[in-house]
Design a protein around this motif. Structure first.
Motif: not given
Lengths: 100, 403
Positions: B329, B331, B334-335
Protein backbone atom coordinates in the motif's frame (compact mmCIF):
# COMPACT_ATOMS: atom_id res chain seq x y z
CA UNK A 1 39.12 2.24 19.58
CA UNK A 2 39.44 -0.06 22.56
CA UNK A 3 36.51 -2.34 21.88
CA UNK A 4 37.19 -2.79 18.21
CA UNK A 5 40.85 -3.57 18.83
CA UNK A 6 40.09 -6.03 21.57
CA UNK A 7 37.63 -7.89 19.42
CA UNK A 8 40.09 -7.99 16.57
CA UNK A 9 42.85 -9.22 18.86
CA UNK A 10 40.57 -11.94 20.11
CA UNK A 11 39.86 -13.16 16.63
CA UNK A 12 43.53 -13.26 15.81
CA UNK A 13 44.13 -16.03 18.28
CA UNK A 14 43.97 -15.26 21.96
CA UNK A 15 40.93 -16.23 23.97
CA UNK A 16 38.05 -13.84 23.51
CA UNK A 17 36.65 -14.66 26.93
CA UNK A 18 39.77 -13.49 28.69
CA UNK A 19 40.19 -10.35 26.64
CA UNK A 20 36.61 -9.31 26.99
CA UNK A 21 36.80 -9.75 30.74
CA UNK A 22 39.91 -7.56 30.98
CA UNK A 23 39.64 -4.52 33.27
CA UNK A 24 40.12 -2.12 30.35
CA UNK A 25 36.56 -3.05 29.36
CA UNK A 26 34.97 -0.90 32.03
CA UNK A 27 31.51 -2.37 31.94
CA UNK A 28 30.00 0.38 34.05
CA UNK A 29 31.25 3.29 31.95
CA UNK A 30 27.79 4.26 30.84
CA UNK A 31 25.63 3.43 33.85
CA UNK A 32 23.61 6.33 35.23
CA UNK A 33 24.97 7.89 38.41
CA UNK A 34 22.92 7.14 41.50
CA UNK A 35 22.80 5.10 44.71
CA UNK A 36 23.72 1.50 43.88
CA UNK A 37 25.63 2.24 40.67
CA UNK A 38 28.81 0.67 42.03
CA UNK A 39 27.02 -2.51 43.14
CA UNK A 40 25.39 -2.87 39.75
CA UNK A 41 28.71 -2.28 38.00
CA UNK A 42 30.35 -4.91 40.22
CA UNK A 43 27.63 -7.55 39.81
CA UNK A 44 25.90 -7.06 36.49
CA UNK A 45 28.80 -6.83 34.07
CA UNK A 46 30.41 -10.24 34.56
CA UNK A 47 28.48 -12.32 32.03
CA UNK A 48 27.45 -9.55 29.66
CA UNK A 49 27.98 -5.82 29.38
CA UNK A 50 25.72 -3.56 31.39
CA UNK A 51 24.39 -2.44 27.99
CA UNK A 52 21.91 -5.28 28.56
CA UNK A 53 20.41 -3.06 31.25
CA UNK A 54 20.37 0.15 29.22
CA UNK A 55 19.02 -1.65 26.16
CA UNK A 56 16.05 -2.72 28.28
CA UNK A 57 15.15 0.78 29.38
CA UNK A 58 13.04 2.60 30.22
CA UNK A 59 10.03 0.39 30.07
CA UNK A 60 10.22 -2.35 32.70
CA UNK A 61 7.93 -2.19 35.74
CA UNK A 62 9.40 -2.53 39.26
CA UNK A 63 8.13 -6.15 39.40
CA UNK A 64 9.78 -6.99 36.09
CA UNK A 65 13.14 -5.53 37.14
CA UNK A 66 12.86 -7.54 40.35
CA UNK A 67 12.11 -10.67 38.31
CA UNK A 68 15.08 -9.98 36.01
CA UNK A 69 17.47 -9.82 38.97
CA UNK A 70 15.97 -13.05 40.34
CA UNK A 71 16.38 -14.67 36.91
CA UNK A 72 20.06 -13.71 36.81
CA UNK A 73 20.53 -15.43 40.18
CA UNK A 74 18.38 -18.53 39.82
CA UNK A 75 18.53 -19.29 36.10
CA UNK A 76 22.02 -18.03 35.26
CA UNK A 77 23.84 -18.43 38.60
CA UNK A 78 24.77 -14.82 39.35
CA UNK A 79 26.46 -14.97 42.77
CA UNK A 80 24.44 -12.23 44.48
CA UNK A 81 22.92 -12.38 47.97
CA UNK A 82 19.47 -11.08 48.94
CA UNK A 83 20.66 -7.75 50.34
CA UNK A 84 22.73 -6.90 47.29
CA UNK A 85 19.93 -8.04 44.99
CA UNK A 86 17.54 -5.65 46.77
CA UNK A 87 19.99 -2.76 46.35
CA UNK A 88 20.47 -3.56 42.66
CA UNK A 89 16.73 -3.80 42.10
CA UNK A 90 16.18 -0.38 43.70
CA UNK A 91 18.82 1.17 41.44
CA UNK A 92 17.36 -0.43 38.30
CA UNK A 93 13.84 0.73 39.14
CA UNK A 94 15.03 4.27 39.89
CA UNK A 95 17.41 4.69 36.93
CA UNK A 96 16.09 2.36 34.27
CA UNK A 97 12.47 1.65 35.15
CA UNK A 98 9.35 2.76 33.33
CA UNK A 99 8.37 6.30 34.25
CA UNK A 100 5.37 6.07 36.60
CA UNK B 1 37.11 4.81 26.16
CA UNK B 2 33.83 6.44 25.25
CA UNK B 3 31.33 4.51 23.20
CA UNK B 4 31.18 7.20 20.56
CA UNK B 5 34.85 6.77 19.82
CA UNK B 6 34.37 3.25 18.58
CA UNK B 7 31.79 4.08 15.95
CA UNK B 8 32.83 3.16 12.47
CA UNK B 9 31.38 4.81 9.43
CA UNK B 10 29.80 7.51 11.53
CA UNK B 11 33.00 9.20 12.61
CA UNK B 12 32.06 12.69 11.52
CA UNK B 13 28.70 12.50 13.20
CA UNK B 14 30.14 10.99 16.34
CA UNK B 15 32.43 13.97 16.86
CA UNK B 16 29.55 16.40 16.83
CA UNK B 17 27.83 14.84 19.82
CA UNK B 18 24.75 13.01 20.95
CA UNK B 19 22.08 15.11 19.28
CA UNK B 20 23.58 14.75 15.84
CA UNK B 21 24.16 11.09 16.52
CA UNK B 22 20.53 10.57 17.45
CA UNK B 23 19.47 12.31 14.25
CA UNK B 24 21.75 10.14 12.19
CA UNK B 25 20.37 7.00 13.77
CA UNK B 26 16.98 7.81 12.27
CA UNK B 27 18.33 6.37 9.05
CA UNK B 28 18.92 2.89 10.41
CA UNK B 29 16.92 2.55 13.62
CA UNK B 30 13.20 2.32 13.96
CA UNK B 31 11.68 5.14 16.02
CA UNK B 32 9.48 2.45 17.61
CA UNK B 33 12.42 0.99 19.55
CA UNK B 34 12.73 1.97 23.21
CA UNK B 35 14.85 5.06 23.98
CA UNK B 36 17.39 2.96 25.88
CA UNK B 37 17.75 0.61 22.93
CA UNK B 38 18.36 3.54 20.62
CA UNK B 39 20.95 4.90 23.05
CA UNK B 40 23.04 1.71 23.24
CA UNK B 41 22.83 0.88 19.53
CA UNK B 42 25.76 1.95 17.39
CA UNK B 43 26.80 1.23 13.84
CA UNK B 44 29.41 -1.31 14.86
CA UNK B 45 32.08 -3.30 13.16
CA UNK B 46 33.16 -6.86 13.78
CA UNK B 47 36.19 -8.25 11.96
CA UNK B 48 35.34 -9.60 8.54
CA UNK B 49 31.98 -7.83 8.36
CA UNK B 50 30.70 -4.54 7.06
CA UNK B 51 28.78 -2.24 9.39
CA UNK B 52 26.17 -4.01 11.47
CA UNK B 53 23.93 -2.50 14.14
CA UNK B 54 25.57 -3.31 17.44
CA UNK B 55 23.14 -3.86 20.29
CA UNK B 56 25.68 -5.48 22.61
CA UNK B 57 29.32 -6.42 22.07
CA UNK B 58 29.73 -8.93 24.94
CA UNK B 59 28.21 -11.30 24.05
CA UNK B 60 28.13 -10.04 20.46
CA UNK B 61 24.63 -9.22 19.23
CA UNK B 62 24.65 -7.37 15.91
CA UNK B 63 21.80 -6.95 13.46
CA UNK B 64 21.78 -6.49 9.72
CA UNK B 65 20.87 -2.97 8.55
CA UNK B 66 17.57 -3.01 6.71
CA UNK B 67 18.98 -1.91 3.36
CA UNK B 68 20.81 -5.24 3.08
CA UNK B 69 17.42 -6.83 2.38
CA UNK B 70 17.24 -5.15 -1.02
CA UNK B 71 18.65 -8.41 -2.32
CA UNK B 72 17.25 -11.86 -1.51
CA UNK B 73 20.64 -13.31 -0.55
CA UNK B 74 22.20 -11.74 2.53
CA UNK B 75 25.96 -11.46 2.06
CA UNK B 76 28.11 -13.17 4.70
CA UNK B 77 29.70 -9.87 5.67
CA UNK B 78 26.28 -8.40 6.48
CA UNK B 79 24.82 -11.46 8.19
CA UNK B 80 23.56 -10.86 11.75
CA UNK B 81 25.39 -12.19 14.82
CA UNK B 82 23.67 -13.53 17.92
CA UNK B 83 25.20 -15.14 21.02
CA UNK B 84 23.72 -15.74 24.46
CA UNK B 85 27.00 -16.55 26.19
CA UNK B 86 30.24 -14.65 25.76
CA UNK B 87 32.75 -17.53 25.75
CA UNK B 88 33.22 -17.71 22.01
CA UNK B 89 35.77 -20.12 20.53
CA UNK B 90 38.57 -18.61 18.45
CA UNK B 91 39.73 -19.77 15.03
CA UNK B 92 42.76 -21.16 16.86
CA UNK B 93 40.53 -23.19 19.23
CA UNK B 94 38.53 -24.49 16.28
CA UNK B 95 41.58 -25.89 14.47
CA UNK B 96 41.07 -29.05 16.48
CA UNK B 97 37.31 -29.08 15.94
CA UNK B 98 35.50 -32.40 15.67
CA UNK B 99 31.90 -33.53 15.94
CA UNK B 100 30.92 -36.41 18.19
CA UNK B 101 27.68 -38.32 17.70
CA UNK B 102 26.51 -40.48 20.58
CA UNK B 103 23.71 -40.64 23.13
CA UNK B 104 21.68 -43.42 24.75
CA UNK B 105 19.79 -44.10 21.50
CA UNK B 106 22.85 -44.26 19.21
CA UNK B 107 24.07 -47.70 18.10
CA UNK B 108 27.77 -46.75 18.25
CA UNK B 109 29.33 -43.39 19.10
CA UNK B 110 31.37 -41.83 16.30
CA UNK B 111 33.63 -38.82 15.90
CA UNK B 112 33.92 -36.87 12.66
CA UNK B 113 36.50 -34.34 11.53
CA UNK B 114 35.99 -31.80 8.74
CA UNK B 115 37.64 -34.13 6.17
CA UNK B 116 35.29 -36.90 7.38
CA UNK B 117 32.27 -34.64 6.79
CA UNK B 118 33.43 -34.10 3.20
CA UNK B 119 33.02 -37.82 2.52
CA UNK B 120 29.24 -37.52 2.97
CA UNK B 121 26.96 -36.45 0.12
CA UNK B 122 27.04 -32.62 -0.17
CA UNK B 123 23.68 -30.86 -0.34
CA UNK B 124 22.69 -27.21 -0.87
CA UNK B 125 19.63 -25.40 0.42
CA UNK B 126 18.67 -21.72 0.47
CA UNK B 127 17.01 -20.87 3.75
CA UNK B 128 16.17 -17.99 6.07
CA UNK B 129 17.93 -17.97 9.43
CA UNK B 130 15.84 -15.75 11.72
CA UNK B 131 16.17 -15.20 15.45
CA UNK B 132 12.95 -16.04 17.32
CA UNK B 133 13.10 -12.57 18.83
CA UNK B 134 13.61 -10.63 15.61
CA UNK B 135 11.57 -7.40 15.99
CA UNK B 136 11.19 -7.92 19.76
CA UNK B 137 12.24 -4.30 20.20
CA UNK B 138 9.12 -3.29 18.27
CA UNK B 139 6.76 -5.00 20.72
CA UNK B 140 4.35 -2.50 22.24
CA UNK B 141 4.48 -2.52 25.21
CA UNK B 142 8.15 -3.55 25.18
CA UNK B 143 9.24 -6.85 26.73
CA UNK B 144 12.70 -7.68 28.14
CA UNK B 145 15.37 -9.39 26.04
CA UNK B 146 17.73 -8.42 23.25
CA UNK B 147 15.81 -5.54 21.69
CA UNK B 148 16.09 -6.41 18.01
CA UNK B 149 14.77 -4.24 15.23
CA UNK B 150 14.19 -5.75 11.77
CA UNK B 151 17.61 -7.25 11.12
CA UNK B 152 18.09 -10.38 13.26
CA UNK B 153 17.74 -12.50 10.15
CA UNK B 154 19.33 -13.36 6.84
CA UNK B 155 18.95 -15.69 3.87
CA UNK B 156 21.89 -17.72 2.58
CA UNK B 157 22.74 -20.67 0.41
CA UNK B 158 23.87 -23.29 2.91
CA UNK B 159 26.02 -26.21 1.81
CA UNK B 160 26.85 -29.25 3.87
CA UNK B 161 25.72 -32.74 4.69
CA UNK B 162 22.34 -34.10 5.72
CA UNK B 163 22.02 -34.57 9.47
CA UNK B 164 20.16 -37.82 8.78
CA UNK B 165 23.15 -39.25 6.87
CA UNK B 166 25.44 -38.46 9.81
CA UNK B 167 22.94 -39.93 12.29
CA UNK B 168 22.69 -43.08 10.17
CA UNK B 169 26.46 -43.55 10.40
CA UNK B 170 26.11 -43.68 14.20
CA UNK B 171 22.91 -45.72 13.96
CA UNK B 172 19.55 -44.61 15.40
CA UNK B 173 18.10 -47.12 17.88
CA UNK B 174 14.36 -47.66 18.20
CA UNK B 175 13.15 -45.51 21.07
CA UNK B 176 15.02 -42.38 19.94
CA UNK B 177 12.82 -39.29 20.26
CA UNK B 178 15.11 -36.25 20.18
CA UNK B 179 18.47 -35.18 18.82
CA UNK B 180 20.39 -33.06 21.33
CA UNK B 181 22.73 -30.35 20.06
CA UNK B 182 25.76 -28.68 21.60
CA UNK B 183 28.17 -26.07 20.27
CA UNK B 184 31.64 -24.92 21.28
CA UNK B 185 30.57 -21.64 22.91
CA UNK B 186 30.71 -21.50 26.70
CA UNK B 187 29.50 -19.36 29.59
CA UNK B 188 32.00 -17.17 31.49
CA UNK B 189 30.34 -18.29 34.73
CA UNK B 190 30.18 -22.10 35.06
CA UNK B 191 26.89 -21.75 36.95
CA UNK B 192 25.17 -20.51 33.77
CA UNK B 193 23.52 -23.33 31.78
CA UNK B 194 25.32 -24.00 28.51
CA UNK B 195 23.36 -23.18 25.39
CA UNK B 196 22.26 -26.69 24.44
CA UNK B 197 19.09 -27.38 22.44
CA UNK B 198 17.26 -30.32 20.91
CA UNK B 199 15.02 -31.06 17.92
CA UNK B 200 12.48 -33.85 17.43
CA UNK B 201 13.87 -36.97 15.74
CA UNK B 202 11.30 -36.54 12.99
CA UNK B 203 12.76 -33.14 12.08
CA UNK B 204 16.33 -34.42 12.41
CA UNK B 205 15.59 -37.12 9.84
CA UNK B 206 14.11 -34.75 7.27
CA UNK B 207 16.02 -34.25 4.00
CA UNK B 208 16.25 -30.50 4.58
CA UNK B 209 18.14 -30.42 7.88
CA UNK B 210 21.86 -29.96 7.23
CA UNK B 211 25.15 -29.67 9.02
CA UNK B 212 26.41 -26.73 6.96
CA UNK B 213 30.09 -26.01 6.46
CA UNK B 214 29.62 -23.32 3.82
CA UNK B 215 27.45 -20.26 3.44
CA UNK B 216 27.07 -18.46 0.12
CA UNK B 217 30.01 -20.40 -1.28
CA UNK B 218 32.42 -19.52 1.54
CA UNK B 219 33.34 -21.19 4.81
CA UNK B 220 31.03 -19.99 7.61
CA UNK B 221 32.26 -16.75 9.20
CA UNK B 222 33.50 -17.37 12.76
CA UNK B 223 30.59 -15.50 14.33
CA UNK B 224 28.05 -17.38 12.21
CA UNK B 225 29.20 -20.75 13.53
CA UNK B 226 32.50 -21.77 11.91
CA UNK B 227 33.28 -24.50 11.03
CA UNK B 228 29.85 -26.15 11.09
CA UNK B 229 26.36 -25.18 12.15
CA UNK B 230 23.01 -26.88 12.03
CA UNK B 231 20.48 -25.66 9.45
CA UNK B 232 16.83 -26.27 10.35
CA UNK B 233 14.91 -24.65 7.47
CA UNK B 234 11.57 -23.19 8.48
CA UNK B 235 12.45 -23.22 12.19
CA UNK B 236 13.74 -20.20 14.09
CA UNK B 237 17.49 -19.79 14.52
CA UNK B 238 17.56 -20.96 18.15
CA UNK B 239 17.90 -24.53 16.81
CA UNK B 240 20.60 -23.65 14.26
CA UNK B 241 23.43 -24.58 16.63
CA UNK B 242 26.67 -22.75 15.85
CA UNK B 243 30.14 -24.36 16.19
CA UNK B 244 28.19 -27.64 16.42
CA UNK B 245 30.47 -30.13 18.15
CA UNK B 246 28.33 -32.72 19.91
CA UNK B 247 25.13 -34.50 18.96
CA UNK B 248 23.27 -37.00 21.10
CA UNK B 249 20.56 -39.27 19.80
CA UNK B 250 18.32 -39.53 22.84
CA UNK B 251 15.39 -41.54 24.15
CA UNK B 252 14.57 -38.70 26.58
CA UNK B 253 13.60 -35.04 26.27
CA UNK B 254 16.48 -32.63 26.88
CA UNK B 255 16.11 -30.83 30.20
CA UNK B 256 17.71 -27.41 30.63
CA UNK B 257 16.85 -23.73 30.94
CA UNK B 258 17.16 -22.95 27.23
CA UNK B 259 14.61 -25.53 26.10
CA UNK B 260 12.26 -25.76 29.10
CA UNK B 261 12.10 -22.13 30.25
CA UNK B 262 13.34 -19.96 27.39
CA UNK B 263 12.18 -19.96 23.77
CA UNK B 264 8.63 -20.92 24.67
CA UNK B 265 5.30 -19.56 23.47
CA UNK B 266 1.73 -20.10 24.68
CA UNK B 267 0.47 -23.50 23.43
CA UNK B 268 -1.22 -23.41 19.99
CA UNK B 269 -0.59 -19.68 19.51
CA UNK B 270 1.29 -20.13 16.20
CA UNK B 271 0.64 -22.69 13.43
CA UNK B 272 3.03 -25.66 13.27
CA UNK B 273 3.18 -28.66 10.93
CA UNK B 274 5.51 -30.78 13.07
CA UNK B 275 4.75 -30.27 16.76
CA UNK B 276 7.70 -30.71 19.13
CA UNK B 277 5.63 -33.04 21.30
CA UNK B 278 8.34 -34.21 23.68
CA UNK B 279 8.87 -30.60 24.81
CA UNK B 280 5.26 -29.45 25.06
CA UNK B 281 3.45 -28.92 28.34
CA UNK B 282 -0.15 -27.97 29.02
CA UNK B 283 0.44 -24.23 28.76
CA UNK B 284 3.52 -23.66 26.65
CA UNK B 285 5.21 -25.07 23.57
CA UNK B 286 8.72 -24.47 22.36
CA UNK B 287 8.82 -21.87 19.58
CA UNK B 288 9.57 -23.82 16.40
CA UNK B 289 8.31 -22.80 12.96
CA UNK B 290 8.51 -19.19 11.78
CA UNK B 291 5.47 -17.13 10.77
CA UNK B 292 4.85 -15.48 7.40
CA UNK B 293 6.47 -12.07 7.27
CA UNK B 294 7.96 -9.39 5.02
CA UNK B 295 10.29 -6.43 5.24
CA UNK B 296 10.57 -3.31 3.10
CA UNK B 297 14.24 -2.49 2.47
CA UNK B 298 13.71 0.43 0.11
CA UNK B 299 12.80 3.22 0.50
CA UNK B 300 13.81 3.80 4.11
CA UNK B 301 11.53 5.37 6.68
CA UNK B 302 11.69 9.14 6.64
CA UNK B 303 13.38 9.39 3.23
CA UNK B 304 12.51 11.99 0.58
CA UNK B 305 11.04 10.64 -2.65
CA UNK B 306 10.56 12.15 -6.12
CA UNK B 307 7.08 12.91 -7.50
CA UNK B 308 7.90 10.80 -10.56
CA UNK B 309 7.84 7.80 -8.25
CA UNK B 310 10.15 5.15 -6.82
CA UNK B 311 10.32 1.40 -6.39
CA UNK B 312 9.35 -0.34 -3.17
CA UNK B 313 11.62 -3.34 -2.65
CA UNK B 314 11.87 -5.99 0.00
CA UNK B 315 11.68 -9.66 0.83
CA UNK B 316 9.03 -12.03 2.22
CA UNK B 317 9.34 -15.47 3.81
CA UNK B 318 7.43 -18.02 5.85
CA UNK B 319 7.89 -21.36 7.61
CA UNK B 320 8.51 -23.38 4.45
CA UNK B 321 5.35 -23.32 2.36
CA UNK B 322 6.60 -20.53 0.15
CA UNK B 323 5.19 -17.07 -0.59
CA UNK B 324 2.05 -16.83 -2.70
CA UNK B 325 1.69 -13.05 -2.88
CA UNK B 326 2.85 -9.76 -1.46
CA UNK B 327 0.71 -6.64 -1.54
CA UNK B 328 1.93 -3.09 -1.05
CA UNK B 329 0.00 0.00 0.00
CA UNK B 330 1.12 3.56 -0.73
CA UNK B 331 -1.79 5.25 1.01
CA UNK B 332 -1.64 3.94 4.56
CA UNK B 333 -3.72 0.82 3.89
CA UNK B 334 -6.66 2.28 1.93
CA UNK B 335 -5.69 0.44 -1.25
CA UNK B 336 -3.31 -2.47 -1.84
CA UNK B 337 -1.52 -3.40 -5.06
CA UNK B 338 0.04 -6.78 -5.88
CA UNK B 339 3.85 -6.62 -5.89
CA UNK B 340 5.96 -8.38 -8.51
CA UNK B 341 7.66 -11.41 -7.01
CA UNK B 342 11.32 -12.09 -7.75
CA UNK B 343 13.09 -15.37 -8.39
CA UNK B 344 11.85 -18.41 -6.46
CA UNK B 345 14.92 -19.79 -4.65
CA UNK B 346 12.99 -22.45 -2.79
CA UNK B 347 10.27 -22.64 -0.19
CA UNK B 348 12.54 -21.76 2.75
CA UNK B 349 14.19 -18.74 1.08
CA UNK B 350 13.51 -15.01 1.04
CA UNK B 351 11.26 -14.14 -1.90
CA UNK B 352 12.11 -10.72 -3.28
CA UNK B 353 9.23 -8.40 -4.17
CA UNK B 354 8.98 -5.00 -5.78
CA UNK B 355 6.38 -2.45 -6.75
CA UNK B 356 6.85 0.63 -8.92
CA UNK B 357 4.85 3.42 -7.31
CA UNK B 358 4.18 5.49 -10.42
CA UNK B 359 3.77 9.27 -10.11
CA UNK B 360 2.65 10.42 -6.67
CA UNK B 361 1.15 13.63 -5.27
CA UNK B 362 3.48 15.68 -3.05
CA UNK B 363 3.24 15.07 0.69
CA UNK B 364 3.66 12.14 3.04
CA UNK B 365 3.29 8.67 1.54
CA UNK B 366 2.53 5.87 4.04
CA UNK B 367 3.91 2.56 2.83
CA UNK B 368 3.36 -0.96 4.09
CA UNK B 369 3.62 -4.51 2.71
CA UNK B 370 1.84 -7.74 3.62
CA UNK B 371 2.67 -11.26 2.52
CA UNK B 372 0.54 -14.39 2.20
CA UNK B 373 1.99 -17.90 2.12
CA UNK B 374 1.02 -20.75 -0.19
CA UNK B 375 -1.12 -22.19 2.63
CA UNK B 376 -2.99 -18.88 2.94
CA UNK B 377 -1.35 -17.73 6.17
CA UNK B 378 -1.20 -13.94 6.32
CA UNK B 379 0.77 -11.48 8.42
CA UNK B 380 -0.86 -10.47 11.70
CA UNK B 381 -3.12 -7.42 11.60
CA UNK B 382 -2.33 -6.63 15.23
CA UNK B 383 0.60 -7.89 17.26
CA UNK B 384 0.24 -11.46 18.55
CA UNK B 385 1.51 -10.79 22.04
CA UNK B 386 3.52 -13.38 23.95
CA UNK B 387 5.69 -12.85 27.04
CA UNK B 388 9.11 -13.36 25.43
CA UNK B 389 8.44 -11.20 22.39
CA UNK B 390 8.66 -13.77 19.59
CA UNK B 391 7.22 -13.96 16.06
CA UNK B 392 6.41 -10.28 15.52
CA UNK B 393 4.95 -10.26 12.01
CA UNK B 394 2.86 -7.11 12.07
CA UNK B 395 3.34 -5.36 8.70
CA UNK B 396 6.06 -2.72 8.90
CA UNK B 397 4.87 0.83 8.26
CA UNK B 398 7.02 3.65 6.98
CA UNK B 399 6.53 7.13 5.61
CA UNK B 400 8.43 8.90 2.86
CA UNK B 401 8.03 12.54 1.91
CA UNK B 402 7.18 13.01 -1.76
CA UNK B 403 8.39 16.36 -3.11
Amino acid sequence: MMRALLLKGALMGASMTLLLAAPTMAADGDLAAGPGQDVVAANCGACHTTDYIRMNSRFLSPETWKAEVTKMRTAFGAPIDDAVAAEITQYLIAQYGAKP
Amino acid sequence: MRRRDVLTGLGAVAASGTTALAADKQAWMSPHLADGTREVATMGKVPGKQGLIQLTDRPPNYETPIEAFRTAITPNDRFFVRYHLSGIPTMEDLKTWSLTIGGDAAEKPIKLTLPDLRTFKQVEITAVCQCSGNRRGLFEPHVPGVEWGYGAMGNAVWRGVRLKDVLARAGVKPGAIEVWLAGADTAPNPATPLFHKSIPLKVALSDDVLIATAMNGQPLPLLNGFPARLIVPGWTATYWMKHLNAIQISSKPLTNFWIQKAYRVPARLFPVDVPFESQQDANTWPITEMVVNSVIAEPVDGAKAPKAGFTVRGVAWDRGHGIKAVEVTLDGGKTWKPAVLGQDMGKYAFRAFSLASGALPPGPCDISARAVSNTGEAQAVTLVRNPAGYQNNVPQTLTVMVA
